[in-house]
Motif scaffolding. Structure first.
Motif, PDB file in Angstrom:
ATOM      1  N   GLU A   1       2.429   5.847   7.156  1.00 24.79           N
ATOM      2  CA  GLU A   1       3.529   4.953   7.528  1.00 24.79           C
ATOM      3  C   GLU A   1       3.663   3.781   6.562  1.00 24.79           C
ATOM      4  O   GLU A   1       4.686   3.101   6.554  1.00 24.79           O
ATOM      5  N   ARG A   2       2.651   3.566   5.729  1.00 25.41           N
ATOM      6  CA  ARG A   2       2.742   2.490   4.744  1.00 25.41           C
ATOM      7  C   ARG A   2       3.238   2.991   3.385  1.00 25.41           C
ATOM      8  O   ARG A   2       3.326   2.230   2.436  1.00 25.41           O
ATOM      9  N   TRP A   3       3.524   4.277   3.262  1.00 29.29           N
ATOM     10  CA  TRP A   3       4.047   4.810   2.011  1.00 29.29           C
ATOM     11  C   TRP A   3       5.546   4.510   1.936  1.00 29.29           C
ATOM     12  O   TRP A   3       6.237   4.525   2.950  1.00 29.29           O
ATOM     13  N   ALA A   4       6.036   4.307   0.719  1.00 30.67           N
ATOM     14  CA  ALA A   4       7.465   4.040   0.530  1.00 30.67           C
ATOM     15  C   ALA A   4       7.950   4.827  -0.667  1.00 30.67           C
ATOM     16  O   ALA A   4       7.248   4.930  -1.673  1.00 30.67           O
ATOM     17  N   PRO A   5       9.116   5.402  -0.584  1.00 32.97           N
ATOM     18  CA  PRO A   5       9.600   6.207  -1.714  1.00 32.97           C
ATOM     19  C   PRO A   5       9.927   5.373  -2.933  1.00 32.97           C
ATOM     20  O   PRO A   5      10.419   4.259  -2.827  1.00 32.97           O
ATOM     21  N   GLY A   6       9.632   5.911  -4.114  1.00 36.08           N
ATOM     22  CA  GLY A   6      10.053   5.302  -5.366  1.00 36.08           C
ATOM     23  C   GLY A   6      11.456   5.781  -5.717  1.00 36.08           C
ATOM     24  O   GLY A   6      12.140   6.417  -4.906  1.00 36.08           O
ATOM     25  N   ALA A   7      11.857   5.488  -6.939  1.00 31.29           N
ATOM     26  CA  ALA A   7      13.216   5.852  -7.348  1.00 31.29           C
ATOM     27  C   ALA A   7      13.433   7.360  -7.316  1.00 31.29           C
ATOM     28  O   ALA A   7      14.543   7.834  -7.104  1.00 31.29           O
ATOM     29  N   GLY A   8      12.371   8.122  -7.543  1.00 29.87           N
ATOM     30  CA  GLY A   8      12.494   9.577  -7.525  1.00 29.87           C
ATOM     31  C   GLY A   8      12.255  10.187  -6.163  1.00 29.87           C
ATOM     32  O   GLY A   8      12.250  11.403  -6.025  1.00 29.87           O
ATOM     33  N   GLY A   9      12.008   9.331  -5.160  1.00 30.99           N
ATOM     34  CA  GLY A   9      11.693   9.832  -3.827  1.00 30.99           C
ATOM     35  C   GLY A   9      10.218   9.645  -3.532  1.00 30.99           C
ATOM     36  O   GLY A   9       9.448   9.118  -4.343  1.00 30.99           O
ATOM     37  N   LEU A  10       9.801  10.077  -2.358  1.00 32.99           N
ATOM     38  CA  LEU A  10       8.390  10.010  -1.964  1.00 32.99           C
ATOM     39  C   LEU A  10       7.737  11.317  -2.422  1.00 32.99           C
ATOM     40  O   LEU A  10       7.706  12.306  -1.696  1.00 32.99           O
TER      41      LEU A  10
ATOM     42  N   SER B   1       4.742  -8.816  -3.352  1.00 30.41           N
ATOM     43  CA  SER B   1       4.374 -10.198  -3.624  1.00 30.41           C
ATOM     44  C   SER B   1       3.315 -10.722  -2.666  1.00 30.41           C
ATOM     45  O   SER B   1       2.497 -11.572  -3.026  1.00 30.41           O
ATOM     46  N   ASP B   2       3.263 -10.184  -1.448  1.00 33.51           N
ATOM     47  CA  ASP B   2       2.310 -10.718  -0.478  1.00 33.51           C
ATOM     48  C   ASP B   2       0.919 -10.124  -0.635  1.00 33.51           C
ATOM     49  O   ASP B   2      -0.074 -10.759  -0.318  1.00 33.51           O
ATOM     50  N   ASP B   3       0.811  -8.900  -1.127  1.00 33.36           N
ATOM     51  CA  ASP B   3      -0.491  -8.260  -1.281  1.00 33.36           C
ATOM     52  C   ASP B   3      -0.421  -7.309  -2.471  1.00 33.36           C
ATOM     53  O   ASP B   3      -0.188  -6.112  -2.311  1.00 33.36           O
ATOM     54  N   PRO B   4      -0.625  -7.803  -3.692  1.00 38.93           N
ATOM     55  CA  PRO B   4      -0.447  -6.956  -4.877  1.00 38.93           C
ATOM     56  C   PRO B   4      -1.571  -5.946  -5.105  1.00 38.93           C
ATOM     57  O   PRO B   4      -1.457  -5.126  -6.005  1.00 38.93           O
ATOM     58  N   PHE B   5      -2.644  -6.003  -4.328  1.00 38.68           N
ATOM     59  CA  PHE B   5      -3.715  -5.009  -4.474  1.00 38.68           C
ATOM     60  C   PHE B   5      -4.025  -4.370  -3.123  1.00 38.68           C
ATOM     61  O   PHE B   5      -5.123  -4.487  -2.586  1.00 38.68           O
ATOM     62  N   PRO B   6      -3.064  -3.675  -2.545  1.00 39.51           N
ATOM     63  CA  PRO B   6      -3.275  -3.080  -1.225  1.00 39.51           C
ATOM     64  C   PRO B   6      -4.128  -1.808  -1.312  1.00 39.51           C
ATOM     65  O   PRO B   6      -4.406  -1.286  -2.391  1.00 39.51           O
ATOM     66  N   GLU B   7      -4.520  -1.314  -0.152  1.00 37.86           N
ATOM     67  CA  GLU B   7      -5.290  -0.061  -0.099  1.00 37.86           C
ATOM     68  C   GLU B   7      -4.420   1.114  -0.561  1.00 37.86           C
ATOM     69  O   GLU B   7      -4.888   1.991  -1.296  1.00 37.86           O
ATOM     70  N   VAL B   8      -3.161   1.120  -0.114  1.00 37.19           N
ATOM     71  CA  VAL B   8      -2.202   2.151  -0.523  1.00 37.19           C
ATOM     72  C   VAL B   8      -0.856   1.477  -0.791  1.00 37.19           C
ATOM     73  O   VAL B   8      -0.663   0.319  -0.445  1.00 37.19           O
ATOM     74  N   GLY B   9       0.045   2.231  -1.381  1.00 39.32           N
ATOM     75  CA  GLY B   9       1.378   1.712  -1.669  1.00 39.32           C
ATOM     76  C   GLY B   9       1.634   1.514  -3.151  1.00 39.32           C
ATOM     77  O   GLY B   9       2.739   1.169  -3.550  1.00 39.32           O
ATOM     78  N   GLN B  10       0.608   1.778  -3.982  1.00 33.64           N
ATOM     79  CA  GLN B  10       0.802   1.656  -5.429  1.00 33.64           C
ATOM     80  C   GLN B  10       1.774   2.730  -5.928  1.00 33.64           C
ATOM     81  O   GLN B  10       1.783   3.855  -5.436  1.00 33.64           O
ATOM     82  N   CYS B  11       2.527   2.333  -6.936  1.00 35.50           N
ATOM     83  CA  CYS B  11       3.500   3.268  -7.499  1.00 35.50           C
ATOM     84  C   CYS B  11       2.875   3.950  -8.717  1.00 35.50           C
ATOM     85  O   CYS B  11       3.119   3.556  -9.860  1.00 35.50           O
ATOM     86  N   VAL B  12       2.083   4.950  -8.446  1.00 35.68           N
ATOM     87  CA  VAL B  12       1.479   5.725  -9.537  1.00 35.68           C
ATOM     88  C   VAL B  12       2.540   6.642 -10.119  1.00 35.68           C
ATOM     89  O   VAL B  12       3.289   7.297  -9.391  1.00 35.68           O
ATOM     90  N   HIS B  13       2.629   6.651 -11.437  1.00 30.11           N
ATOM     91  CA  HIS B  13       3.622   7.502 -12.098  1.00 30.11           C
ATOM     92  C   HIS B  13       3.023   8.819 -12.576  1.00 30.11           C
ATOM     93  O   HIS B  13       3.697   9.839 -12.599  1.00 30.11           O
ATOM     94  N   LYS B  14       1.774   8.793 -13.022  1.00 36.66           N
ATOM     95  CA  LYS B  14       1.113  10.038 -13.432  1.00 36.66           C
ATOM     96  C   LYS B  14      -0.399   9.824 -13.434  1.00 36.66           C
ATOM     97  O   LYS B  14      -0.870   8.777 -13.890  1.00 36.66           O
ATOM     98  N   VAL B  15      -1.131  10.793 -12.952  1.00 32.77           N
ATOM     99  CA  VAL B  15      -2.597  10.765 -12.973  1.00 32.77           C
ATOM    100  C   VAL B  15      -3.085  12.047 -13.619  1.00 32.77           C
ATOM    101  O   VAL B  15      -2.617  13.142 -13.288  1.00 32.77           O
TER     102      VAL B  15
END
Lengths: 82, 351
Positions: B135-144, B191-205
């Motif tokens: 529930e804390r995930w959010a889609p990026g420009a390309g979707g989730l 802006s409120d929590d820039p190092f959260p457990e999840v929610g980072q926008c990883v582009h490629k791993v």
């Protein structure tokens, strides 16, 4: 036997066959009998939003509608994208 | 041994064969389909494509004869109880060599599938569907989108996935459970929590194929490396890169300290930095970066699946303007031009 006519991309996915004769009691039954059923219907069994189903020239949205043995179903892909 | 490039575009799949005589672009395959990713399974030579259509949804096609004939997967969808529908297929990763019939498939909305029959049928990963952080995930420009699937080179039970914008997750039990692996990576848009457990926008791993525990990541908010299997990440983009933002990422199987990225101006202007298409290389694990310029001037864009590498140190990139470039031995050549917008590039060897 009702007839189902597929557009080009679906015919390719059906092994090159564009026209199918099917013995089905409902519109949904005919669609589910096609080898491309999982492209027409999503995982819940609903018709995908941009897939339009016409029965004897009339748009049909109810998959439970009875299908006359003389009916012709045409699948039309709504225009989308660029 | 020559190179075979699999180039997925908005309008079909292109195979490009490279030899000492240059590059040869073949007629497109799978016309009418958008190819988000295609890969040649090195275990048996089967070609797989993540095929998508505005009208007919997302699926997978496979070919055992390099595209002369294709089969479509069956039973690819999400369980009704999830309340989700499969929107698109994005990345296909052949499984560990010890599991020859296993394939992994990432898709939208933030979902993962596994096939145990070489892609005939697929089962959705239940642990990811029901993940407590979803529930804390959010889609990026390309979707989730689950776009990265990285296998541990030695441990067949371990893999990582990357989802935009949910972050990196690690499994130690072949997908039975998932733990966030984002410590040290920034979500600079929060802006409120820039190092959260999840929610980072990883582009490629990517996981280095020869050094266990070494991961590389191109993120919305930086380039990172992990040497502890994703338990922590070190940011690397402050010594020679014009921007922390980008999508493409490539490695060198022969040297775990080498990586390549293509920086873009930023999230609000997604074109290559400095008015040129620069492929930046590090040879010291990210301590410094130096560019090889493919084209100047250029305001190009290379998507997350649009960069690849081979076993011989070659790096390949395809642009949204339909050009493919090959970087080998420090020299760039143009492998193709005027293709439809390129979504993915994979390099394979062929004989």
């Amino acid at each position: 036997m009702a007839v189902v006519i597929l557009p080009g991309l679906l015919a390719t996915e059906a092994g090159g066959q564009k026209r199918f004769e099917l013995g089905a009691e409902t519109v949904g039954g005919a669609l589910r009998a096609l080898p491309v059923a999982n492209l027409l219907l999503d995982e819940t069994g609903a018709v995908r939003p941009l897939v339009h189903v016409y029965v004897d020239g009339e748009r049909e949205r109810d998959l439970d509608s009875p299908l006359a043995p003389t009916a012709t179903i045409r699948i039309v892909a709504a225009i989308a994208g660029g | 041994m020559d190179t075979l490039l699999l180039v997925g575009t908005r309008k079909g799949l292109f195979l490009i064969r490279g030899s000492q005589n240059g590059w040869q672009v073949e007629e497109p395959q799978l016309p009418g389909w958008q190819i988000n990713h295609a890969v040649l399974d090195p275990r048996d030579g089967t070609l797989y494509a993540c095929t998508n259509s505005w009208v007919y949804g997302g699926t997978v096609h496979r070919s055992s004869d390099l595209g002369q004939s294709w089969e479509r997967s069956e039973e690819l969808g999400l369980p009704e109880e999830s309340g989700l529908k499969l929107a698109s297929t994005w990345h296909l990763e052949p499984g560990h060599p010890s599991q020859p019939s296993t394939l992994w498939l990432g898709g939208e909305p933030g979902v993962l599938f596994r096939s145990e029959d070489s892609g005939a049928t697929w089962a959705a990963n239940e642990a990811l569907l029901a993940h407590e952080t979803r529930e804390r995930w959010a889609p990026g420009a390309g979707g989730l989108v689950c776009h990265s699937i990285a296998l541990d080179p030695e441990n067949a039970e371990r893999l990582w996935i990357g989802i935009s914008a949910a972050g990196v997750f690690r499994s130690e039990d072949r997908g039975g459970s998932w733990e966030p692996a984002n410590a040290g990576t920034e979500a600079c848009f929060m802006s409120d929590d820039p190092f959260p457990e999840v929610g980072q926008c990883v582009h490629k791993v990517l996981a280095h194929p020869a050094r266990p525990d070494r991961l590389w990541q191109q993120n919305h908010c930086g380039v990172y490396r992990s040497d502890d299997a994703g338990a922590s990440w070190e940011r690397l983009d402050e010594n020679g890169l014009p921007s922390r933002f980008g999508f493409g990422l490539a490695l060198d199987p022969g040297d775990p300290d080498v990586a390549y990225v293509i920086p873009e101006v930023g999230p609000e202007n997604r074109v290559t930095s400095d008015g040129r298409l620069g492929i930046y290389r590090t040879g010291d694990a990210g301590a410094s970066w130096n560019p090889t310029v493919a084209v100047d001037p250029a305001w190009a864009a290379v998507l997350r699946e649009g960069m690849s590498f081979d076993a011989n140190g070659g790096v390949y990139a395809g642009t949204q303007s339909g050009f493919v470039y090959a970087l080998r031995d420090g020299q760039v050549t143009e492998a193709a031009r005027h293709l439809p917008p390129i979504l993915s590039v994979e390099a394979a060897a062929w004989q």
